[in-house]
Write a protein that holds these residues in place. Sequence first.
Motif, short mmCIF file in Angstrom:
data_model
loop_
_atom_site.label_atom_id
_atom_site.label_comp_id
_atom_site.label_asym_id
_atom_site.label_seq_id
_atom_site.Cartn_x
_atom_site.Cartn_y
_atom_site.Cartn_z
N ALA A 356 60.28 14.20 17.63
CA ALA A 356 58.93 14.73 17.80
C ALA A 356 58.91 15.98 18.68
N CYS A 357 59.77 16.05 19.71
CA CYS A 357 59.77 17.21 20.61
C CYS A 357 60.16 18.47 19.84
N ALA A 358 61.14 18.34 18.95
CA ALA A 358 61.64 19.50 18.20
C ALA A 358 60.67 19.89 17.09
N THR A 359 60.11 18.92 16.41
CA THR A 359 59.20 19.24 15.30
C THR A 359 57.90 19.83 15.81
N GLY A 360 57.33 19.22 16.84
CA GLY A 360 56.10 19.77 17.42
C GLY A 360 56.26 21.23 17.82
N ALA A 361 57.44 21.58 18.34
CA ALA A 361 57.69 22.94 18.84
C ALA A 361 57.63 24.00 17.74
N GLN A 362 57.67 23.58 16.49
CA GLN A 362 57.65 24.55 15.39
C GLN A 362 56.23 25.02 15.07
N PHE A 363 55.23 24.40 15.70
CA PHE A 363 53.84 24.66 15.32
C PHE A 363 53.03 25.22 16.49
N PRO A 364 52.14 26.18 16.21
CA PRO A 364 51.26 26.67 17.28
C PRO A 364 50.08 25.74 17.56
N GLU A 365 49.84 24.76 16.68
CA GLU A 365 48.75 23.82 16.91
C GLU A 365 49.01 22.51 16.18
N TYR A 366 48.41 21.45 16.71
CA TYR A 366 48.39 20.17 16.02
C TYR A 366 47.02 19.99 15.38
N HIS A 367 46.98 19.21 14.31
CA HIS A 367 45.71 18.74 13.77
C HIS A 367 45.62 17.27 14.15
N ALA A 368 44.71 16.97 15.06
CA ALA A 368 44.57 15.60 15.55
C ALA A 368 43.58 14.86 14.66
N VAL A 369 44.07 13.78 14.05
CA VAL A 369 43.32 13.11 12.99
C VAL A 369 42.75 11.79 13.51
N SER A 370 41.45 11.62 13.33
CA SER A 370 40.78 10.39 13.76
C SER A 370 40.99 9.30 12.72
N PRO A 371 40.72 8.04 13.09
CA PRO A 371 40.84 6.96 12.10
C PRO A 371 39.96 7.19 10.88
N GLU A 372 38.89 7.96 11.01
CA GLU A 372 38.02 8.24 9.86
C GLU A 372 38.57 9.36 8.98
N GLY A 373 39.68 9.97 9.39
CA GLY A 373 40.29 11.01 8.57
C GLY A 373 39.80 12.42 8.86
N ASN A 374 39.02 12.57 9.94
CA ASN A 374 38.59 13.91 10.35
C ASN A 374 39.60 14.48 11.33
#
Lengths: 384, 384
Positions: A356-374
């Motif tokens: 996760a540390c290496a993969t996350g570093a490839q992106f300028p942002e995360y998309h944080a997803v709620s249980p409802e899919g938003n």
Amino acid sequence: MKLDHIDTPAALIDIARMQKNIARMQGRMNALGVAFRPHVKTTKCIDVVRAQIAAGARGITVSTLKEAEAFFAAGVNDILYAVSIVPAKLPRALALRRQGCDLKLAVDNPTAAAAVAAFGDQHGETFEVWIEVDTDGHRSGITPEQHTLLEVGRILHDNGVNVGGVMTHAGSSYELHTPQALAALAEQERAGCVRAAQRLRDAGIPCPAVSVGSTPTALAVGQLEGVTEVRAGVYVFFDLVMHNVGVCALEDIALSVLATVIGHQADKGWAILDAGWMAMSRDRGTSRQSHDFGYGQPCLLNGTPLAGYVVSGANQEHGILSLTSSSASGDEGGHADDIAQRFPIGMKLRILPNHACATGAQFPEYHAVSPEGNSVEWRRFQGW
Amino acid sequence: MKLDHIDTPAALIDIARMQKNIARMQGRMNALGVAFRPHVKTTKCIDVVRAQIAAGARGITVSTLKEAEAFFAAGVNDILYAVSIVPAKLPRALALRRQGCDLKLAVDNPTAAAAVAAFGDQHGETFEVWIEVDTDGHRSGITPEQHTLLEVGRILHDNGVNVGGVMTHAGSSYELHTPQALAALAEQERAGCVRAAQRLRDAGIPCPAVSVGSTPTALAVGQLEGVTEVRAGVYVFFDLVMHNVGVCALEDIALSVLATVIGHQADKGWAILDAGWMAMSRDRGTSRQSHDFGYGQPCLLNGTPLAGYVVSGANQEHGILSLTSSSASGDEGGHADDIAQRFPIGMKLRILPNHACATGAQFPEYHAVSPEGNSVEWRRFQGW
């Protein structure tokens, strides 16, 4: 935004899984009676760190001065920079202290200790320094019985530096995979660090903090007598390496890469994805473990792992999805030309990462997803 | 800024080496009588691309729509997006076309071809599409003799899409290491792509561009009859993988990571650097080649390689510098405790990377260093 509308590749955080991972670790630390200081190098994301602090974390650990600067600017005050300092980095550390940041530095050698003392003296600043202890031969630090430990402690203490404590990281825990081995290493990590603190105190050098930790040892340790705090980073997301170590289920992994099927090589049984190594990272940490997950474990959009499939290869912007070699030769294999029907052009998948540390570093942002899919965008930063 | 004053780790570009690499490739293409379209995924840096265009490059190749958007905004108009398009990405492609960008798309399957045609029809836009050809079984594309080639050509041509040409990339060249094998693959790449163009033309489908290329084949090819342009990316920096392939000397490698010695484990013969895998990337491309360079080849600050030493291990922010295993057991080995004297705390080194595309991606900026040792910051971008 709904998952369907996010451009691919994208880094997704499953918020419910993340919160469960945070609660699990914080609950353990509370039960063990120690403070918890998460390592924020995994996420470099203030939104994630706010959730860790809300759950009870006290202070953070950083691996770069940029992390220290970014999190201090975002309101975090108690920061341990857990990489041995070098003279050229002291001006940036001083600037943080002068702004009111409770920054603690680390050293593991007399040269660095003397440099901090001299620089502090020169600028009228009382730095706080923690001494890095080596409890498993994995990387850096001073072993508990080494003479250098007291030498470094004296250089600091006798020259006006505040010795804040000792810290260790049993990083070799990543190479283990049984609860017994992990528990034994966790006890070794605890005992070595407590012993180092005792030697310093016996020599008249104060040593208030005794800080240990890695995700596997923190989750395996039975008791933490003499320890004041634990550090861990990757637990917040977990990943396939941690799954192989045995400290999480696939269903606990909170980070995934959203990808789209962009082509096929049906005769080879390949579906081509738009997530290559630029998205997944080049980390192949599971290649040395019991289960090699290639460049990642594909899942349906709802998170269900696609058993028997793997991201078997990657170029910069192309990933190759195929049956695992055991599935291809076994009964569950099916026909090669099924691949285009099962994974049509435009289909979206979620890929669990090795690290996760290496993969996350490839992106300028995360998309944080709620249980409802938003989803909402959570920024992360890059660089030093 | 002088090298001594740059915070570490940092990505350095040796401008003189870069310009030499650019001149070498452009000179070859001029001699072969073809246009050259550099692949900018390696650098994602407008300053580098301006130097390529100034030397004679015509247009660029991109691997993401973000690259297309960023370089179009910086004034580059002729852009080939060389990854098979999917329906969800067409709105961003349309927006670029509407702004006046001469964006060319790629497809390698009937579904994508039909999607482009339908979307263009719906929005009154005549897209230009190149058909991706598979000439070495390496990844994606349609083989020259496959029926699908003409099927895709017809879907495009008969539905108002401008078929701009064919393109191929013999990426398996990275796995070779002799001039003979590279020349043979280069000829296979050329012949296959020309054959695909001929089949389209014979079927009444226009095919003006015939585009081939990878750094190794572009440097090995003897003649390019029937080819109109060549694409290559990593040649601009080169790296240790390319050195093992045999197309550059160590002294040609223009990208390095500036690092500082932060500690030692003298009994193990280790110097610890502040460049771990976050700086070098996790790319271990040389592990499958004749010479395994670990996580990189250390050099002095002036660029001289330190023969017998290697970055043998890496954690996120820690690199381990040690003798290579052959040096450690051989005559040149010396004593383990020499390491701390040879590489004192605070010493700066430059590390040549395995894979320039992967290492560059870890940094938000390059420090471009002139022959006089002065540096300026060149931004690069991240993400999709």
